[in-house]
Design a protein around this motif. Structure first.
Motif, short mmCIF file in Angstrom:
data_model
loop_
_atom_site.label_atom_id
_atom_site.label_comp_id
_atom_site.label_asym_id
_atom_site.label_seq_id
_atom_site.Cartn_x
_atom_site.Cartn_y
_atom_site.Cartn_z
N GLY A 7 41.29 -30.26 -8.37
CA GLY A 7 40.70 -31.36 -9.13
C GLY A 7 39.19 -31.35 -9.00
O GLY A 7 38.62 -30.65 -8.18
N LEU A 8 38.55 -32.17 -9.82
CA LEU A 8 37.10 -32.23 -9.84
C LEU A 8 36.60 -33.25 -8.84
O LEU A 8 37.15 -34.34 -8.70
CB LEU A 8 36.61 -32.60 -11.25
N HIS A 9 35.51 -32.91 -8.13
CA HIS A 9 34.93 -33.84 -7.19
C HIS A 9 34.32 -35.01 -7.96
O HIS A 9 33.72 -34.83 -9.01
CB HIS A 9 33.86 -33.12 -6.36
N PRO A 10 34.47 -36.23 -7.46
CA PRO A 10 33.97 -37.40 -8.19
C PRO A 10 32.46 -37.40 -8.40
O PRO A 10 31.96 -38.14 -9.26
CB PRO A 10 34.41 -38.58 -7.32
N ASN A 11 31.72 -36.62 -7.64
CA ASN A 11 30.27 -36.57 -7.83
C ASN A 11 29.85 -35.73 -9.03
O ASN A 11 28.68 -35.69 -9.38
CB ASN A 11 29.59 -35.99 -6.58
N LYS A 12 30.80 -35.05 -9.65
CA LYS A 12 30.45 -34.13 -10.74
C LYS A 12 29.68 -34.83 -11.86
O LYS A 12 28.65 -34.34 -12.33
CB LYS A 12 31.71 -33.48 -11.31
N LEU A 13 30.19 -35.97 -12.32
CA LEU A 13 29.53 -36.70 -13.40
C LEU A 13 28.11 -37.08 -13.02
O LEU A 13 27.19 -36.98 -13.83
CB LEU A 13 30.33 -37.96 -13.77
N MET A 14 27.95 -37.51 -11.79
CA MET A 14 26.62 -37.89 -11.31
C MET A 14 25.68 -36.70 -11.33
O MET A 14 24.54 -36.79 -11.81
CB MET A 14 26.74 -38.45 -9.88
N HIS A 15 26.13 -35.56 -10.82
CA HIS A 15 25.28 -34.37 -10.75
C HIS A 15 24.90 -33.88 -12.15
O HIS A 15 23.75 -33.50 -12.39
CB HIS A 15 25.98 -33.26 -9.97
N LEU A 16 25.87 -33.86 -13.05
CA LEU A 16 25.59 -33.40 -14.41
C LEU A 16 24.60 -34.33 -15.10
O LEU A 16 23.68 -33.89 -15.79
CB LEU A 16 26.88 -33.33 -15.22
N HIS A 17 24.77 -35.63 -14.90
CA HIS A 17 23.84 -36.60 -15.50
C HIS A 17 22.43 -36.40 -14.96
O HIS A 17 21.46 -36.34 -15.72
CB HIS A 17 24.31 -38.03 -15.20
N ASN A 18 22.30 -36.30 -13.64
CA ASN A 18 20.97 -36.17 -13.03
C ASN A 18 20.30 -34.85 -13.38
O ASN A 18 19.08 -34.79 -13.53
CB ASN A 18 21.07 -36.35 -11.51
N SER A 19 21.09 -33.81 -13.54
CA SER A 19 20.52 -32.53 -13.98
C SER A 19 19.94 -32.66 -15.38
O SER A 19 18.87 -32.11 -15.67
CB SER A 19 21.60 -31.44 -13.95
N GLU A 20 20.62 -33.39 -16.24
CA GLU A 20 20.10 -33.62 -17.60
C GLU A 20 18.83 -34.45 -17.56
O GLU A 20 17.91 -34.25 -18.36
CB GLU A 20 21.16 -34.31 -18.46
N VAL A 21 18.76 -35.41 -16.64
CA VAL A 21 17.53 -36.20 -16.49
C VAL A 21 16.37 -35.29 -16.09
O VAL A 21 15.25 -35.43 -16.60
CB VAL A 21 17.72 -37.31 -15.43
N GLY A 22 16.64 -34.34 -15.20
CA GLY A 22 15.61 -33.38 -14.82
C GLY A 22 15.14 -32.54 -15.98
O GLY A 22 13.93 -32.31 -16.16
N ARG A 23 16.07 -32.09 -16.80
CA ARG A 23 15.70 -31.27 -17.96
C ARG A 23 14.95 -32.10 -19.00
O ARG A 23 14.05 -31.60 -19.68
CB ARG A 23 16.94 -30.61 -18.55
N GLN A 24 15.31 -33.38 -19.14
CA GLN A 24 14.59 -34.25 -20.07
C GLN A 24 13.15 -34.46 -19.60
O GLN A 24 12.21 -34.47 -20.41
CB GLN A 24 15.29 -35.59 -20.22
N ALA A 25 12.97 -34.60 -18.29
CA ALA A 25 11.62 -34.73 -17.74
C ALA A 25 10.81 -33.47 -18.01
O ALA A 25 9.59 -33.53 -18.26
CB ALA A 25 11.70 -35.00 -16.23
N LEU A 26 11.48 -32.33 -18.00
CA LEU A 26 10.81 -31.07 -18.31
C LEU A 26 10.39 -31.03 -19.78
O LEU A 26 9.26 -30.63 -20.10
CB LEU A 26 11.75 -29.90 -18.00
N LYS A 27 11.27 -31.47 -20.67
CA LYS A 27 10.93 -31.52 -22.10
C LYS A 27 9.72 -32.42 -22.33
O LYS A 27 8.84 -32.11 -23.14
CB LYS A 27 12.12 -32.01 -22.91
N ASP A 28 9.68 -33.55 -21.62
CA ASP A 28 8.58 -34.49 -21.77
C ASP A 28 7.27 -33.92 -21.23
O ASP A 28 6.19 -34.43 -21.55
CB ASP A 28 8.89 -35.80 -21.04
#
Length: 297
Positions: free
Chosen positions: A182-203
């Motif tokens: 099964g998937l670790h419950p932190n997966k959604l959190m990690h994926l979300h925060n990684s996207e936040v990092g990439r959005q900061a890069l775009k900005d």
């Protein structure tokens, strides 16, 4: 107080940490910051520290990219520790694999490291393209926007598109693995925060110009789109870290989504860092909680 450098990977494989590999697998690749070998043979991909199977496959098919990934891992470690040098938590966790809990428990520190890691790998690849360090890519495209008189597009733009494409494939690989357990419950959190990092890069993609003209008159400016330095992106993410939102998993049909734990009247915003667990105070040493304390600092 910084701990000494330990020459084995973050989330090192011991009887204890085998149980934790799915917790912090998304940032195990940061262990590459300690590798001293030059990666120029596909056979090395099997022995590189911290890589999951899909990352090893990317290593074999994009071998030239791996030295850039190693550089990115070093940039994460250096930038994170410099950005938090004046804080109780000074990002020493990346230097000390035995102090894992602050990075694998779903804290706001974990949120920052995942966001910075995602931004750093794409940033380093994008810069490597424009610097001519990679044969796999070239300069970024010339924008179609019209410029004001005296300005013209030119130079070599950072290839943000390629950086985001390859960077996300590599950094998100561990989070997108399907496990029988099964998937670790932190997966959604990690994926979300990684996207936040990439959005900061775009900005952080801004217009940069160079002057031309007789006797420094700057009658003509050649402009291109370039990324700000990683330290500026880290400062932006630090601001998001300080205002991070604590979330919980909320069932939506057969899926789950993250919603604010205390203010569940609105969805989580795409530019907000999120965390699941409260952090220790990091003042006193507590190995179980992942705090090395501030004594002698």
């Amino acid at each position: 107080m910084k701990s000494g450098i330990v020459p084995f990977p973050l989330c090192a494989v011991t009887l204890f940490t085998l149980a934790l590999t799915q917790h912090c697998g998304a940032i195990r690749w940061l262990a590459l910051s300690e590798t001293q070998e030059h990666i120029n043979r596909t056979q090395q991909c099997k022995t590189l520290p911290g890589l999951v199977n899909s990352q090893s496959q990317l290593c074999r098919t994009h071998l030239e990219l791996m030295q850039v990934v190693v550089q990115a891992a070093r940039e994460v470690k250096k930038t994170c520790q410099k950005t938090f040098a004046d804080m109780r938590w000074n990002c020493s966790s990346i230097d000390a694999p035995k102090y894992l809990p602050d990075l694998e428990r779903g804290t706001r520190e974990s949120a920052f490291v995942h966001a910075l890691s995602a931004a750093a790998i794409s940033h380093t690849i994008a810069r490597a393209c424009s610097n001519g360090d990679l044969r796999l890519c070239t300069c970024g495209p010339v924008p179609g926007d019209a410029l004001e008189p005296g300005h013209r597009w030119g130079g070599c733009a950072d290839n943000l598109h390629y950086g985001l494409s390859m960077g996300s494939k590599f950094s998100d690989a561990a989070m997108k693995m399907k496990k029988k357990t099964g998937l670790h419950p932190n997966k959604l959190m990690h994926l979300h925060n990684s996207e936040v990092g990439r959005q900061a890069l775009k900005d952080a993609l801004v217009m940069k110009c160079k002057c031309h003209g007789v006797s420094g008159s700057c009658s003509i400016r050649t402009c291109w789109r370039g990324l700000q330095d990683l330290k500026e992106i880290a400062l932006d993410l630090k601001t998001k870290y300080l205002s991070a939102i604590r979330v919980k998993h909320h069932p939506t049909g057969t899926r789950k989504q993250l919603v604010p734990k205390d203010i569940d009247v609105r969805p989580v915003r795409e530019n907000e860092l999120v965390y699941l667990q409260s952090s220790p105070d990091f003042c006193t040493k507590n190995e179980k909680m992942g705090s090395i304390g501030t004594q002698d600092r």
